[in-house]
Write a protein that holds these residues in place. Structure first.
Motif, PDB file in Angstrom:
ATOM      1  N   ILE A  15       1.019  -1.250  -0.086  1.00  0.00           N
ATOM      2  CA  ILE A  15      -0.115  -0.150  -0.210  1.00  0.00           C
ATOM      3  C   ILE A  15       0.704   1.479  -0.143  1.00  0.00           C
ATOM      4  CG2 ILE A  15      -1.758   1.280   1.161  1.00  0.00           C
ATOM      5  CD1 ILE A  15      -2.637  -1.505   2.455  1.00  0.00           C
ATOM      6  N   MET A  16       0.213   2.343  -1.050  1.00  0.00           N
ATOM      7  CA  MET A  16       1.266   3.223  -1.332  1.00  0.00           C
ATOM      8  C   MET A  16       0.356   4.498  -1.105  1.00  0.00           C
ATOM      9  SD  MET A  16       3.221   2.387  -4.492  1.00  0.00           S
ATOM     10  CE  MET A  16       3.864   3.828  -4.922  1.00  0.00           C
ATOM     11  N   ARG A  17       0.531   5.194  -0.130  1.00  0.00           N
ATOM     12  CA  ARG A  17       0.141   7.023   0.104  1.00  0.00           C
ATOM     13  C   ARG A  17       1.069   8.095  -0.996  1.00  0.00           C
ATOM     14  NH1 ARG A  17      -2.113   7.332   6.349  1.00  0.00           N
ATOM     15  NH2 ARG A  17       0.083   8.230   5.905  1.00  0.00           N
ATOM     16  N   PHE A  18       1.132   8.486  -1.183  1.00  0.00           N
ATOM     17  CA  PHE A  18       1.703   9.321  -1.782  1.00  0.00           C
ATOM     18  C   PHE A  18       0.947  11.066  -1.949  1.00  0.00           C
ATOM     19  CE2 PHE A  18      -1.103   7.699  -4.505  1.00  0.00           C
ATOM     20  CZ  PHE A  18      -1.975   8.412  -5.836  1.00  0.00           C
ATOM     21  N   GLU A  46      -3.452  -3.293  -8.510  1.00  0.00           N
ATOM     22  CA  GLU A  46      -4.560  -3.553  -8.682  1.00  0.00           C
ATOM     23  C   GLU A  46      -5.806  -2.626  -8.341  1.00  0.00           C
ATOM     24  OE1 GLU A  46      -4.958  -6.718  -8.779  1.00  0.00           O
ATOM     25  OE2 GLU A  46      -6.371  -6.980  -6.466  1.00  0.00           O
ATOM     26  N   GLY A  47      -4.693  -1.368  -8.489  1.00  0.00           N
ATOM     27  CA  GLY A  47      -5.786  -0.039  -8.867  1.00  0.00           C
ATOM     28  C   GLY A  47      -4.641   1.317  -7.893  1.00  0.00           C
ATOM     29  N   ILE A  48      -5.622   2.233  -8.011  1.00  0.00           N
ATOM     30  CA  ILE A  48      -5.115   3.838  -8.081  1.00  0.00           C
ATOM     31  C   ILE A  48      -6.070   4.793  -7.388  1.00  0.00           C
ATOM     32  CG2 ILE A  48      -4.629   4.930 -10.176  1.00  0.00           C
ATOM     33  CD1 ILE A  48      -1.886   6.372  -9.146  1.00  0.00           C
ATOM     34  N   ALA A  49      -5.639   5.561  -6.037  1.00  0.00           N
ATOM     35  CA  ALA A  49      -6.948   6.763  -5.754  1.00  0.00           C
ATOM     36  C   ALA A  49      -5.807   7.841  -5.587  1.00  0.00           C
ATOM     37  CB  ALA A  49      -7.660   5.923  -4.867  1.00  0.00           C
ATOM     38  N   ASN A  50      -6.841   9.219  -6.597  1.00  0.00           N
ATOM     39  CA  ASN A  50      -6.235  10.465  -5.474  1.00  0.00           C
ATOM     40  C   ASN A  50      -6.768  10.460  -4.761  1.00  0.00           C
ATOM     41  OD1 ASN A  50      -4.811  12.332  -5.876  1.00  0.00           O
ATOM     42  ND2 ASN A  50      -5.371  13.926  -7.552  1.00  0.00           N
ATOM     43  N   ASP A  64      -4.400  14.921   2.220  1.00  0.00           N
ATOM     44  CA  ASP A  64      -3.891  15.629   0.843  1.00  0.00           C
ATOM     45  C   ASP A  64      -3.019  14.598   0.979  1.00  0.00           C
ATOM     46  OD1 ASP A  64      -2.001  14.867   2.911  1.00  0.00           O
ATOM     47  OD2 ASP A  64      -0.796  17.077   3.204  1.00  0.00           O
ATOM     48  N   LYS A  65      -3.635  13.457   0.218  1.00  0.00           N
ATOM     49  CA  LYS A  65      -2.759  12.064  -0.044  1.00  0.00           C
ATOM     50  C   LYS A  65      -3.838  11.262  -0.491  1.00  0.00           C
ATOM     51  CE  LYS A  65       1.163  11.846   2.657  1.00  0.00           C
ATOM     52  NZ  LYS A  65       2.831  11.806   2.655  1.00  0.00           N
ATOM     53  N   GLY A  66      -2.712  10.113  -1.531  1.00  0.00           N
ATOM     54  CA  GLY A  66      -3.244   9.073  -2.726  1.00  0.00           C
ATOM     55  C   GLY A  66      -3.080   7.937  -2.441  1.00  0.00           C
ATOM     56  N   LEU A  67      -3.518   7.146  -2.890  1.00  0.00           N
ATOM     57  CA  LEU A  67      -3.218   5.884  -2.465  1.00  0.00           C
ATOM     58  C   LEU A  67      -3.080   5.037  -3.664  1.00  0.00           C
ATOM     59  CD1 LEU A  67      -6.431   5.490   0.227  1.00  0.00           C
ATOM     60  CD2 LEU A  67      -3.313   4.461   1.024  1.00  0.00           C
ATOM     61  N   ALA A  68      -2.327   3.783  -4.083  1.00  0.00           N
ATOM     62  CA  ALA A  68      -2.402   3.025  -4.463  1.00  0.00           C
ATOM     63  C   ALA A  68      -2.411   1.777  -3.983  1.00  0.00           C
ATOM     64  CB  ALA A  68      -1.141   2.931  -5.532  1.00  0.00           C
ATOM     65  N   PHE A  69      -2.652   0.145  -4.749  1.00  0.00           N
ATOM     66  CA  PHE A  69      -2.567  -0.831  -4.131  1.00  0.00           C
ATOM     67  C   PHE A  69      -1.905  -1.996  -4.958  1.00  0.00           C
ATOM     68  CE2 PHE A  69      -6.335   0.921  -1.726  1.00  0.00           C
ATOM     69  CZ  PHE A  69      -5.853   0.673  -0.819  1.00  0.00           C
ATOM     70  N   LEU A  70      -0.949  -2.324  -4.260  1.00  0.00           N
ATOM     71  CA  LEU A  70      -0.119  -3.622  -6.031  1.00  0.00           C
ATOM     72  C   LEU A  70       0.142  -5.727  -5.015  1.00  0.00           C
ATOM     73  CD1 LEU A  70       1.640  -0.609  -5.302  1.00  0.00           C
ATOM     74  CD2 LEU A  70       3.058  -1.393  -6.746  1.00  0.00           C
ATOM     75  N   ALA A  71      -0.571  -6.072  -5.785  1.00  0.00           N
ATOM     76  CA  ALA A  71      -0.548  -7.340  -5.487  1.00  0.00           C
ATOM     77  C   ALA A  71       0.264  -8.218  -5.888  1.00  0.00           C
ATOM     78  CB  ALA A  71      -2.308  -7.271  -5.834  1.00  0.00           C
ATOM     79  N   PHE A  72       0.952  -8.745  -4.609  1.00  0.00           N
ATOM     80  CA  PHE A  72       1.743  -9.681  -5.048  1.00  0.00           C
ATOM     81  C   PHE A  72       1.086 -11.412  -4.875  1.00  0.00           C
ATOM     82  CE2 PHE A  72       3.795  -6.295  -4.945  1.00  0.00           C
ATOM     83  CZ  PHE A  72       4.264  -6.481  -5.222  1.00  0.00           C
ATOM     84  N   ILE A  97       7.417   9.268   0.545  1.00  0.00           N
ATOM     85  CA  ILE A  97       5.754   8.375  -0.029  1.00  0.00           C
ATOM     86  C   ILE A  97       5.897   7.520   1.503  1.00  0.00           C
ATOM     87  CG2 ILE A  97       5.717   8.852  -2.863  1.00  0.00           C
ATOM     88  CD1 ILE A  97       6.153   5.402  -2.465  1.00  0.00           C
ATOM     89  N   ASP A  98       4.863   6.990   1.838  1.00  0.00           N
ATOM     90  CA  ASP A  98       4.573   6.326   2.352  1.00  0.00           C
ATOM     91  C   ASP A  98       4.400   4.499   2.558  1.00  0.00           C
ATOM     92  OD1 ASP A  98       4.648   7.965   5.042  1.00  0.00           O
ATOM     93  OD2 ASP A  98       2.238   8.075   4.360  1.00  0.00           O
ATOM     94  N   MET A  99       4.956   3.333   2.084  1.00  0.00           N
ATOM     95  CA  MET A  99       4.335   2.296   1.531  1.00  0.00           C
ATOM     96  C   MET A  99       4.892   1.451   3.136  1.00  0.00           C
ATOM     97  SD  MET A  99       7.167   0.945  -0.977  1.00  0.00           S
ATOM     98  CE  MET A  99       7.090   2.210  -2.344  1.00  0.00           C
ATOM     99  N   ILE A 100       3.735   0.858   2.941  1.00  0.00           N
ATOM    100  CA  ILE A 100       4.073  -0.922   4.121  1.00  0.00           C
ATOM    101  C   ILE A 100       3.795  -1.825   3.344  1.00  0.00           C
ATOM    102  CG2 ILE A 100       2.305   0.581   5.847  1.00  0.00           C
ATOM    103  CD1 ILE A 100       0.233  -0.628   5.864  1.00  0.00           C
ATOM    104  N   LEU A 101       4.265  -3.283   3.438  1.00  0.00           N
ATOM    105  CA  LEU A 101       3.759  -4.543   2.914  1.00  0.00           C
ATOM    106  C   LEU A 101       3.278  -5.484   4.072  1.00  0.00           C
ATOM    107  CD1 LEU A 101       4.541  -6.512   0.545  1.00  0.00           C
ATOM    108  CD2 LEU A 101       6.705  -7.102   1.893  1.00  0.00           C
TER     109      LEU A 101
END
Length: 217
Positions: A15-18, A46-50, A64-72, A97-101
């Motif tokens: 999960i990314m917060r940008f 998987e997708g991105i949201a502003n 003031d952050k968007g989100l992106a989701f990457l799946a493995f 950015i913030d990024m967690i796994l």
């Protein structure tokens, strides 16, 4: 409430917060790195949201952050990916950015377009598990929603970079905004929220994500 401890065969989500003003750069960067992503356990974006597609629900959530989701398909593959994308290694990538796994539950794909995130600071784990979690799970089933993540990030996940330090993280997905609103603002969930707040504080949001590529499910 059952925590999902990752193993070699478990799926995982990054999960990314940008910063909101970096939306297009983030989207372009993810598209550029799709070949690298797909090399790691058949990974997908998987997708991105502003920011304007994200609604704060409880507690604090940055406006003031968007989100992106990457799946493995596996946690180890996702972990290797975080060391293999040149952009991620840059400390000022996308202005920071913030990024967690985090490991997944049985559902390794988000599939639905509406994603709910709950970042819980649990005071009474036993009470939350007994008084809240069974009814919350039943509510998800009634509305055909999925719980994708349920994990103590400090114990079983990983903070890759940034300032976000989640506690116990839950990610649920919903088929549509109408389905989510009907469940979340319904009478049954209002009593569930009170039960949860008796045992944990939560910072939460819901967002509508857009896919970068055509899904093949």
């Amino acid at each position: 409430m059952e925590e999902h401890i990752h193993g070699p065969d478990c799926g995982a989500i990054v999960i990314m917060r940008f910063p909101a003003d970096q939306y297009q750069r983030c989207k372009n960067g993810l598209i550029k790195n799709l070949p690298i992503h797909s090399n790691y356990s058949d990974g997908e974006v998987e997708g991105i949201a502003n920011y304007d597609q994200i609604t704060k629900l409880e507690g604090y959530w940055p406006a003031d952050k968007g989100l992106a989701f990457l799946a493995f398909e596996s946690y180890p593959a996702a972990d290797r990916w975080t060391y293999s994308v040149p952009d991620i290694k840059q400390p000022d990538w996308l202005g920071g950015i913030d990024m967690i796994l985090v490991p997944c539950c049985e559902h390794t794909k988000i599939r639905h377009s509406v994603v709910q995130i709950l970042d819980l600071d649990i005071r009474d784990y036993e009470s939350l598990s007994q008084a809240y979690s069974p009814e919350a799970s039943e509510l998800l089933k009634q509305h055909d929603a999925r719980q994708v993540v349920s994990v103590d990030v400090l114990k079983s996940g990983k903070k890759v970079k940034g300032q976000w330090d989640p506690g116990y993280l839950i990610v649920n997905t919903w088929e549509s905004e109408d389905c989510f609103n009907q469940a979340y603002y319904g009478e049954k969930n209002q009593s569930l929220i009170q039960k949860r707040l008796a045992s944990a504080l939560s910072n939460s949001c819901v967002c509508v994500i857009e896919p970068l590529i055509q899904r093949h499910y």
